[in-house]
Enzyme design. Structure first.
Site, PDB file in Angstrom:
ATOM      1  N   TYR B 103       0.669  -1.220  -0.086  1.00  0.00           N
ATOM      2  CA  TYR B 103       0.045   0.601   0.225  1.00  0.00           C
ATOM      3  C   TYR B 103       0.640   1.083   0.089  1.00  0.00           C
ATOM      4  CZ  TYR B 103      -4.224  -2.391   0.423  1.00  0.00           C
ATOM      5  OH  TYR B 103      -5.238  -3.270  -0.052  1.00  0.00           O
ATOM      6  N   GLU B 197       3.727 -31.367  15.501  1.00  0.00           N
ATOM      7  CA  GLU B 197       2.750 -30.851  14.813  1.00  0.00           C
ATOM      8  C   GLU B 197       1.108 -30.063  14.948  1.00  0.00           C
ATOM      9  OE1 GLU B 197       2.411 -33.507  11.572  1.00  0.00           O
ATOM     10  OE2 GLU B 197       0.376 -32.571  10.127  1.00  0.00           O
ATOM     11  N   ASP B 249       2.650 -36.324  12.861  1.00  0.00           N
ATOM     12  CA  ASP B 249       1.878 -37.358  12.177  1.00  0.00           C
ATOM     13  C   ASP B 249       3.160 -37.924  11.568  1.00  0.00           C
ATOM     14  OD1 ASP B 249      -0.831 -36.549  13.477  1.00  0.00           O
ATOM     15  OD2 ASP B 249      -0.942 -35.754  11.094  1.00  0.00           O
TER      16      ASP B 249
END
EC number: 5.6.2.2
Lengths: 660, 369
Positions: B103, B197, B249
């Site tokens: 911006y 995780e 995982d």
């Protein structure tokens, strides 16, 4: 078409009064609608003037005056600087409906109807009852001012008053009053007509004085074009009527020598071939309606149509079988029509061999179609271009050559040597005849036979285009375009024997295109032998050819562009779609030689246009880019100056130098 | 209270120096009538090679140069404006998010950016050209980091004075890693870092005060770790020499996206590989062997899992550098199954805290490199 109209007109003349005939048929001659009628009047008089000037080798100076006398009531005058008309010719030029100077001539000419000035006189007479006033001088010091009326009983012009005065002037001025006409400067009126004909006649100066003021369409070329040469008619473009006309005028003593001397590509050697063709026709005629006809037909044709009828009788209608049997009966005249059916059956045979029985049964309804529709369907669904070609070739050759035919007829014992000798004598007697004694039937047979023979295309040297350079000059003068490109293509032939040439041009920018509500749009200017065609645009093959071009490929957004497309078709015989003579018959399937030639020429011009447009676009982009770049230079300089606390201008100066 | 190391000021000072150097070089070129240019390493995998010794990707040295020409005038002006903006940020000790920077460019007239991606790219160009992290240039990521808890003090200098957060005293909550970690000072006597995780597992371990029992810092990764999280872990690792153990995982996403990014970096920011990657990190679980050893509940591999493994085996330099990883991934492919961290709950909610993790942390031979 010309021959047909001529004959019809002659017959009609005998039965009706000329005025009544004209009233009935005037729409065919261009007198339909108020503005169009006035345009036709101007057209007839102006083209007569142009023709007269060119014939005499004079650069045309033409004045057209249109004066409003009342509602739908106008006075028109057309004046030229031509050779003038000798007094005794005036009744002929303005009286006889079919003075015929242009008919039956194998030459590129502006008019093809042979009705011209007489039509103008008649129109004046039936709408106002007034004669035409002709002021003319051959430049001999005598100026004649005569009034001409049509003597309807005699079908002749009649001078009703005559004055002579002395004066140094040469030319012809025709004045007349007309009702049921109206005038404006719109798209379909005399103004547009003159604007366009001046475009196609760059060596003429045309001044128009109308109720809105005076307009000059100036001369841009100071040289007269070479005159078109009369060409010998080619057998493929020949009609029976034309052959009879030639026979009446020829200096040859025998029909055979007339054919050689008056027709293009017909030689003594080809006459020997012609004898066999005529022999075949005579034999066919003899057996017509006899019990041996079917045997004769089997000698005549290479394929057995009757067996096709049997084979397909469950698939085609009874009407069709009957029609085809009638056609067989009417051979050889019906040959062309029979070929259409032959093509259908050969195609059906092809499909039956190709498809399973089950598939064939599904298609059953399609086999009931008339040949044209059937072929359209088959081509769309089953036939490759190569197959279509092969099938067409087969049909083209369904007739045996005459030697084979005669040999077979003899073999089958259908004809004895004595009878054959008798036919040969008959053919020879026709060909040895004095041409003046040639009958319609004999002429028809000769034309039919000639047209079933193979001939080289005719020479095309007699055509006279406007010339690409002249068209470009004209367009520049008229439209002040930013870009113009014209091209004149080499002559070619269509229908096997009719010479034609195509000229096209593209003008872009300036005053090109037609002003519409949302800016300028594509304007198509059509010409046939340099004469503008204003009406029936959508039915015209020239329009279709222009519209078939994908203009987007040539840098246009489509038809919303300031572009004028100019198309001039030049030919010894322009194939109009109707007697109105405002639309040319050509398309992908009909006279496609013309259609493709126009497309080809347009694409060449289009490529030039594309180059021009992309150059313009590129230049504009570069300019835009340069401007932008300088803005970036400033921004860069500011940033660098701020980081280092250095003066901006010093940096900017260096950057600008680098980027320029 | 330990004395603050000068680490937070220094990188910014270096960055500012580099900006001025680059600007000077451009200025000198200009004055000589030469076109100024900015050279930078190419930021694509074609310029990267996996260095097994270092355990991360290194650049092979391909460079591209941006020269001030008519065609490149716009991007050149933009790059220089961004350079100016960075210098301003450093001088005022301020920061700007990437979006804010975009911006700010709206005020640059014709050199403004039309979309943020282009603006981000220019910032990355500078990052590469100057060889400093964009955070050191004053540009901070949009995304903040994840959660931290454990024996750690975070000390921050603020206008109101020194602010200290003790990460052992946050109750059931945790410390949220800010977008920019440059200005933080970290103080700890932990033994190692455990990166986890899922937020769910992080919450479980926090609730059981796992960090207290094992004297470690717990960091949640929340999927593929954000830049702030990676820098935070890397700083702890480097400044305090803490081992980094990772617990994901047992699936290809956990291994090849989450763990791999933390350890060797992502393909996108290849030029930063050595500034963000943590080659010393180790995966402690859930490994494919764990699925068998602990008889965990599984899900079948999805099609994209299989594709990811096959692609990794074939194309990933990281995988190809470690036979252990090749073996593990092939094993998973053969088994055709994956297991989540939470599947350990099969043996009770506390099993992961009391049995699985202590066992795994102790036995280095069950880790993956």
């Amino acid at each position: 078409m010309v021959g047909f109209m001529g004959d019809e007109l002659f017959k009609e003349f005998k039965e009706h009064s000329v005025a009544e005939f004209f009233r009935k048929n005037k729409h065919m001659l261009g007198y339909s609608g108020k503005i169009r009628s006035l345009t036709t009047i101007i057209h007839e008089l102006v083209t007569n003037s142009l023709d007269a000037c060119e014939e005499a080798g004079i650069l045309p100076d033409i004045k057209v005056e249109i004066e409003k006398l009342g509602a739908d009531h106008y006075k028109v005058a057309v004046e030229d600087n031509g050779p003038g008309i000798p007094l005794e010719f005036i009744p002929k030029v303005f009286g006889k409906m079919l003075a015929g100077s242009k008919m039956h001539r194998f030459i590129q000419s502006r008019g093809q109807q042979g009705i011209g000035a007489a039509g103008v006189l008649l129109f004046s007479q039936i709408t106002t009852g007034k004669p035409l006033k002709i002021i003319t001088s051959t430049g001999d010091g005598n100026i004649y001012e005569v009034e001409v009326k049509m003597n309807v009983e005699k079908n002749e012009g009649e001078i009703v008053s005559k004055k002579v005065r002395k004066g140094k002037w040469r030319g012809t001025r025709v004045e007349g009053e007309f009702k049921e006409v109206s005038y404006n400067r719109g798209e379909f009126g005399p103004f547009e007509y003159l604007r366009r004909i001046s475009l196609a006649t760059p060596h003429a100066k045309i001044v128009l004085k109308d109720p809105y003021g005076e307009v000059v369409f100036d001369r841009v070329v100071n040289e007269l074009p070479k005159k078109p040469e009369e060409m010998k008619p080619h057998p493929y473009g020949l009609t029976t009527d034309e052959l009879l006309y030639i026979a009446r005028k020829t200096k040859s003593k025998k029909v055979s020598s007339m054919l050689v001397s008056e027709l293009s590509r017909v030689t003594t050697k080809r006459i020997k071939e012609l004898i066999n063709y005529m022999l075949r026709d005579l034999i066919l005629k003899k057996f017509k309606d006899s019990v041996f006809w079917n045997m004769v037909v089997s000698c005549y044709l290479n394929i057995d149509i009757e067996s096709y009828l049997n084979k397909f009788k469950d698939y085609i209608t009874d009407d069709e079988i009957e029609t085809v049997r009638m056609l067989i009966k009417n051979l050889p005249e019906s040959l062309d029509e029979l070929k259409r059916y032959a093509l259908k059956y050969i195609t059906m045979e092809y499909l039956f061999n190709k498809l399973s029985e089950e598939e064939i049964n599904k298609l059953k309804n399609h086999f009931k179609k008339i040949p044209e529709n059937f072929m359209e369907w088959a081509e769309k669904n089953y036939l490759s271009a190569t197959v279509v070609d092969e099938l067409n070739k087969k049909v083209k050759n369904i007739v045996k050559n005459p030697e084979e035919f005669i040999a077979e007829i003899k073999n089958k014992g259908l004809i004895s040597d004595e009878e054959l000798k008798k036919f040969e004598d008959e053919v020879k007697s026709i060909l040895n005849k004095n041409p003046k004694e040639l009958t319609w039937d004999e002429a028809e047979m000769i034309v039919n036979c000639l047209q079933s023979m193979e001939f080289m295309a005719p020479p095309t040297t007699g055509l006279r285009p406007i010339g690409a350079e002249n068209i470009e000059k004209s367009l520049k003068e008229l439209l002040q375009p930013d870009f113009v490109k014209a091209i004149t293509r080499n002559p070619k032939t269509y229908k096997g024997g009719i010479p034609f040439a195509v000229e096209v041009a593209i003008a872009y920018g300036g005053n090109a295109g037609r002003q519409g509500d949302e800016g300028r749009r594509m304007e198509i200017m059509r010409f046939a032998n340099h004469v503008p065609l204003l009406y029936d645009a959508s039915a015209c093959g020239l329009t279709k050819a222009v519209k078939s071009i994908n203009w987007k490929r040539y840098g246009l957004r489509g038809e919303d562009a300031p572009i004028t497309v100019f198309v001039n078709l030049i030919s010894t015989f322009i194939p109009y779609t109707s007697a109105g003579k405002q639309a040319v018959a050509c398309s992908e399937n009909e006279n496609e030689e013309i259609y493709n030639e126009i497309r080809h020429a347009l694409m060449i011009c289009g490529r030039e246009l594309e180059k021009y447009l992309s150059r313009i676009r590129r230049e504009a982009e570069e300019e835009k880019k340069r401007k932008y770049v300088m803005k970036y230079a400033r921004i860069f300089a500011e940033a660098l100056a701020n980081i280092l606390n250095k003066p901006v201008d010093e940096i900017e100066e260096k950057v600008v130098k680098l980027l320029e | 209270m330990v004395k603050l190391p000068a680490i937070s000021k220094k990188p910014r000072e270096i960055a500012k120096q580099k900006i001025i150097e680059l600007a000077k070089k451009m200025y000198e070129d200009l004055m000589k009538g030469k076109r100024p240019k900015i050279t930078m390493p190419i930021r694509s995998l074609s310029n990267a090679m996996f260095d097994k010794e270092k355990g991360s990707f290194t650049l092979v040295g391909k460079e591209k140069a941006r020269t001030l020409t008519v065609n490149q005038a716009k991007i050149f002006a933009q790059t220089t404006k961004m350079l100016e903006f960075a210098k301003q940020l450093l001088e005022t000790d301020d920061f700007s998010t990437l979006r804010e920077a975009y911006y700010v460019s709206k005020n640059w007239g014709e050199a403004r950016f039309d979309d943020q991606q282009a603006s981000n790219n220019v910032i990355e160009d500078l990052e590469a050209a100057l060889g400093v992290l964009r955070e050191h240039l004053g540009f901070i990521p949009e995304e903040d980091g994840s959660s931290v808890v454990g024996p750690l003090k975070i000390i921050e200098e603020t206008p109101e004075g020194e602010l200290v957060v003790d990460c052992t005293k946050l109750g059931t909550g945790a410390y949220n890693i800010p977008n920019d970690v440059t200005k933080l000072n970290l103080e700890t006597d932990a033994d190692f870092i455990l990166a986890i995780e899922t937020s769910g597992m992080f919450a479980r371990l926090n609730a059981e005060r796992f960090w207290d029992k094992h004297n470690c810092i717990l960091v949640s990764l929340k999927g593929v770790p954000a830049r702030a999280t990676r820098r935070f872990i890397k700083r702890l690792h480097e400044e305090h020499d803490l081992p980094v153990l990772v617990f994901t995982d047992g699936d290809p996403y956990g291994y090849l996206n989450i763990y791999r990014t933390l350890k060797v970096g992502s393909g996108k920011a290849i030029h930063l590989a050595d500034k963000l990657s943590i080659p010393a990190a180790r995966l402690i679980g859930v490994t494919p062997q764990d699925i068998i050893d602990y008889d965990l509940p599984t899900h079948p591999l999805k099609e994209q899992d299989i594709k990811r493994i096959k692609d990794g085996l074939k194309n990933d330099d990281f995988v190809r550098s470690f036979p252990e990883w090749q073996k593990a991934l092939k094993q998973m492919l053969d088994m055709g199954v994956r297991a989540e961290q939470q599947s350990l709950a099969k043996y009770g909610l506390k099993y992961v805290v009391n049995t699985y993790l202590p066992e795994k942390i102790k036995d280095e031979s069950t880790w993956l490199p």
